[in-house]
Design a protein around this motif. Structure first.
Motif, PDB file in Angstrom:
ATOM      1  N   ALA A 223       0.817  -1.219   0.000  1.00 28.38           N
ATOM      2  CA  ALA A 223       0.000   0.000   0.000  1.00 28.38           C
ATOM      3  C   ALA A 223       0.847   1.262   0.000  1.00 28.38           C
ATOM      4  O   ALA A 223       0.573   2.199  -0.760  1.00 28.38           O
ATOM      5  CB  ALA A 223      -0.929  -0.001   1.216  1.00 28.38           C
ATOM      6  N   TRP A 224       1.887   1.297   0.843  1.00 27.05           N
ATOM      7  CA  TRP A 224       2.639   2.556   0.934  1.00 27.05           C
ATOM      8  C   TRP A 224       3.821   2.615  -0.015  1.00 27.05           C
ATOM      9  O   TRP A 224       4.307   3.691  -0.344  1.00 27.05           O
ATOM     10  CB  TRP A 224       3.078   2.818   2.369  1.00 27.05           C
ATOM     11  CG  TRP A 224       4.094   1.867   2.943  1.00 27.05           C
ATOM     12  CD1 TRP A 224       3.854   0.676   3.534  1.00 27.05           C
ATOM     13  CD2 TRP A 224       5.504   2.064   3.027  1.00 27.05           C
ATOM     14  NE1 TRP A 224       5.021   0.084   3.964  1.00 27.05           N
ATOM     15  CE2 TRP A 224       6.050   0.925   3.668  1.00 27.05           C
ATOM     16  CE3 TRP A 224       6.375   3.080   2.606  1.00 27.05           C
ATOM     17  CZ2 TRP A 224       7.418   0.772   3.904  1.00 27.05           C
ATOM     18  CZ3 TRP A 224       7.735   2.923   2.850  1.00 27.05           C
ATOM     19  CH2 TRP A 224       8.245   1.786   3.485  1.00 27.05           C
ATOM     20  N   ALA A 225       4.301   1.474  -0.478  1.00 24.27           N
ATOM     21  CA  ALA A 225       5.272   1.398  -1.580  1.00 24.27           C
ATOM     22  C   ALA A 225       6.472   2.310  -1.402  1.00 24.27           C
ATOM     23  O   ALA A 225       6.949   2.931  -2.345  1.00 24.27           O
ATOM     24  CB  ALA A 225       4.572   1.708  -2.909  1.00 24.27           C
ATOM     25  N   VAL A 236      -2.214   7.992  11.510  1.00 25.36           N
ATOM     26  CA  VAL A 236      -3.609   7.561  11.598  1.00 25.36           C
ATOM     27  C   VAL A 236      -3.773   6.545  12.729  1.00 25.36           C
ATOM     28  O   VAL A 236      -4.749   6.589  13.492  1.00 25.36           O
ATOM     29  CB  VAL A 236      -4.073   6.966  10.248  1.00 25.36           C
ATOM     30  CG1 VAL A 236      -5.422   6.260  10.401  1.00 25.36           C
ATOM     31  CG2 VAL A 236      -4.171   8.064   9.198  1.00 25.36           C
ATOM     32  N   TYR A 237      -2.816   5.647  12.845  1.00 21.68           N
ATOM     33  CA  TYR A 237      -2.852   4.650  13.918  1.00 21.68           C
ATOM     34  C   TYR A 237      -2.872   5.334  15.290  1.00 21.68           C
ATOM     35  O   TYR A 237      -3.659   4.969  16.174  1.00 21.68           O
ATOM     36  CB  TYR A 237      -1.640   3.733  13.796  1.00 21.68           C
ATOM     37  CG  TYR A 237      -1.609   2.601  14.803  1.00 21.68           C
ATOM     38  CD1 TYR A 237      -2.137   1.355  14.492  1.00 21.68           C
ATOM     39  CD2 TYR A 237      -1.040   2.772  16.059  1.00 21.68           C
ATOM     40  CE1 TYR A 237      -2.103   0.309  15.406  1.00 21.68           C
ATOM     41  CE2 TYR A 237      -1.004   1.745  16.986  1.00 21.68           C
ATOM     42  CZ  TYR A 237      -1.532   0.509  16.642  1.00 21.68           C
ATOM     43  OH  TYR A 237      -1.505  -0.511  17.567  1.00 21.68           O
ATOM     44  N   GLY A 278      -7.068  -5.764   3.378  1.00 16.29           N
ATOM     45  CA  GLY A 278      -6.975  -4.316   3.310  1.00 16.29           C
ATOM     46  C   GLY A 278      -5.576  -3.783   3.121  1.00 16.29           C
ATOM     47  O   GLY A 278      -5.331  -2.596   3.356  1.00 16.29           O
ATOM     48  N   ARG A 279      -4.647  -4.635   2.684  1.00 16.84           N
ATOM     49  CA  ARG A 279      -3.259  -4.186   2.554  1.00 16.84           C
ATOM     50  C   ARG A 279      -2.850  -3.914   1.110  1.00 16.84           C
ATOM     51  O   ARG A 279      -1.706  -3.553   0.845  1.00 16.84           O
ATOM     52  CB  ARG A 279      -2.318  -5.224   3.170  1.00 16.84           C
ATOM     53  CG  ARG A 279      -2.379  -6.595   2.522  1.00 16.84           C
ATOM     54  CD  ARG A 279      -1.668  -7.660   3.341  1.00 16.84           C
ATOM     55  NE  ARG A 279      -0.241  -7.504   3.339  1.00 16.84           N
ATOM     56  CZ  ARG A 279       0.607  -8.205   2.578  1.00 16.84           C
ATOM     57  NH1 ARG A 279       0.123  -9.103   1.709  1.00 16.84           N
ATOM     58  NH2 ARG A 279       1.894  -8.018   2.648  1.00 16.84           N
ATOM     59  N   GLY A 280      -3.799  -4.035   0.180  1.00 15.84           N
ATOM     60  CA  GLY A 280      -3.431  -3.934  -1.218  1.00 15.84           C
ATOM     61  C   GLY A 280      -3.344  -2.518  -1.753  1.00 15.84           C
ATOM     62  O   GLY A 280      -2.527  -2.234  -2.628  1.00 15.84           O
ATOM     63  N   THR A 284      -7.581   1.390   1.294  1.00 11.93           N
ATOM     64  CA  THR A 284      -8.041   0.305   2.160  1.00 11.93           C
ATOM     65  C   THR A 284      -7.106   0.133   3.360  1.00 11.93           C
ATOM     66  O   THR A 284      -7.554  -0.253   4.452  1.00 11.93           O
ATOM     67  CB  THR A 284      -8.127  -1.021   1.378  1.00 11.93           C
ATOM     68  OG1 THR A 284      -6.850  -1.314   0.785  1.00 11.93           O
ATOM     69  CG2 THR A 284      -9.186  -0.940   0.291  1.00 11.93           C
ATOM     70  N   ALA A 285      -5.830   0.432   3.177  1.00 13.20           N
ATOM     71  CA  ALA A 285      -4.884   0.343   4.291  1.00 13.20           C
ATOM     72  C   ALA A 285      -5.223   1.361   5.378  1.00 13.20           C
ATOM     73  O   ALA A 285      -5.164   1.058   6.576  1.00 13.20           O
ATOM     74  CB  ALA A 285      -3.457   0.550   3.795  1.00 13.20           C
ATOM     75  N   VAL A 286      -5.590   2.579   4.965  1.00 11.23           N
ATOM     76  CA  VAL A 286      -5.957   3.615   5.934  1.00 11.23           C
ATOM     77  C   VAL A 286      -7.181   3.186   6.736  1.00 11.23           C
ATOM     78  O   VAL A 286      -7.222   3.306   7.972  1.00 11.23           O
ATOM     79  CB  VAL A 286      -6.216   4.962   5.227  1.00 11.23           C
ATOM     80  CG1 VAL A 286      -6.869   5.954   6.190  1.00 11.23           C
ATOM     81  CG2 VAL A 286      -4.915   5.536   4.681  1.00 11.23           C
TER      82      VAL A 286
END
Length: 371
Positions: A223-225, A236-237, A278-280, A284-286
């Motif tokens: 996701a964050w690449a 966000v966490y 949700g990691r793609g 979705t990761a957020v």
């Protein structure tokens, strides 16, 4: 005031990780060697928390808290001034001693002053200092370290501790120590199987919680690449975790800590199991991080509330042991996670975390007694 002290202590715990490359360059060691600053701090915290709680059991709480901050500030000042790697390592143990004594005493004191009906919210407010240090203190310290050097960042942490001490001394309501010189009475909660079980559950639960957090860069790599997206995910966490902590404290007062913590653990197990979906992509990761962060920090207050409820007069020792259990879990998450990462890859880590959370929830529900 207690939350501000917890903010200072939490900032110290989180900021060092962001300063490791600069520390390594300055002290002419590898980054891996510099990483032992974190290891020494965590190990010292876990070992010293119950020892110091026992030694200061009869002291007035205000004296304990101010002494803890003074030791904490002294340790960080030595870190900032130390010319050698060995002295820096030693100074981290000193800072950990102050941090361990302060955090455990602050939680127990807040619970004592607030009374049973407001205990959950009082603990959550103190822990707000820790969660806000993740959101604000650690990034700010890291930024100052980048701009003015890592030693300046350590002076910032020292100043935070020194600012909190006089405010606590002057304004905190009086609260006597719970010890009377009878060490056996002080250690009585450890003869309660429910307390010991809860401390064991705490290790299992927080190992599961910190597994995804420790390896968040690997789990969400698709996701964050490699860009700045990782910093956004961590922010966000922290923000969602702060909201979760405050919400859980209120719910623990209203519905009882045991019911809340079991429900949250079950929900968190489900959230961990869904992380691979949700990691793609970054979007979705957020969303995934918001849910996981909210639920992860929702465990802290009700679990601690439950331990204190069972401990009675020995709450000071038990909160210190609770903190030791959390720091032991942090260490275990790194080691266990490394083995799991090698065996199953990053996608397998959330499933292991989910299994640990299910085990913690089941034990809390069936063997930890009622409070």
């Amino acid at each position: 005031m207690l939350a501000f002290g917890a903010f200072a202590v939490g900032t110290d715990g989180f900021v060092v990780a962001g300063l490791l490359p600069a520390v390594a360059t300055s002290l002419h060691v590898t980054v891996a060697a510099a990483g032992q600053l974190v290891t020494v701090f965590s190990a010292s915290y876990a070992v010293l928390a119950p020892v110091l709680a026992a030694l200061t059991a009869s002291w007035p709480r205000r004296r304990v808290l101010v002494t803890a901050l003074a030791v904490f500030a002294a340790g960080n000042a030595i870190t900032a001034l130390a010319p050698s790697y060995g002295l820096v390592l030693g100074s981290r143990a000193v800072a950990a001693a102050g941090a361990a004594l302060f955090t455990a005493t602050a939680s127990a004191t807040a619970a004592l002053l607030a009374g049973e009906r407001e205990r959950g919210r009082a603990i959550s407010f103190v822990m707000l200092g820790v969660t806000s240090s993740l959101v604000l203190g650690a990034p700010l310290g890291t930024l100052i370290g980048d701009l003015a050097g890592w030693r300046t960042a350590m002076w910032l942490v020292t100043a935070l501790g020194l600012l909190a001490a006089p405010a606590i001394w002057l304004r905190l309501p009086g609260a006597a120590g719970r010890g009377d010189g009878d060490l056996r009475a002080f250690l009585a909660p450890l003869r309660d199987r429910r307390v010991v079980t809860l401390l064991g559950v705490t290790v299992v639960a927080f190992t599961g919680i910190y597994l995804p957090y420790t390896y968040v860069s690997e789990i969400f790599a698709p996701a964050w690449a490699g860009g700045s997206g990782l910093a956004v995910l961590l922010l966000v966490y922290g923000l969602s975790g702060t909201a979760g902590n405050l919400t859980a404290g209120h719910l623990a007062d209203r519905h009882g800590p045991r019911r809340v913590v079991v429900t949250v653990m079950l929900a968190l197990a489900a959230a961990f199991a869904l992380i691979p979906l949700g990691r793609g992509t970054f979007g979705t990761a957020v969303v995934t991080i918001v849910v996981v962060g909210f639920l992860s920090f929702s465990v802290t207050t009700p679990q601690q509330h439950l331990v204190i409820s069972l401990a009675g007069p020995g709450a000071g020792l038990v909160t210190s042991l609770y903190q030791s259990a959390v720091y032991l879990a942090v260490s275990l998450s790194g080691g266990v996670g490394a083995l799991a990462l090698e065996a199953w890859g990053a996608a397998g880590l959330p499933y292991l975390a989910a299994v640990l959370m299910l085990a913690a929830a089941a034990t809390n529900a069936t063997r930890a007694g009622r409070a």
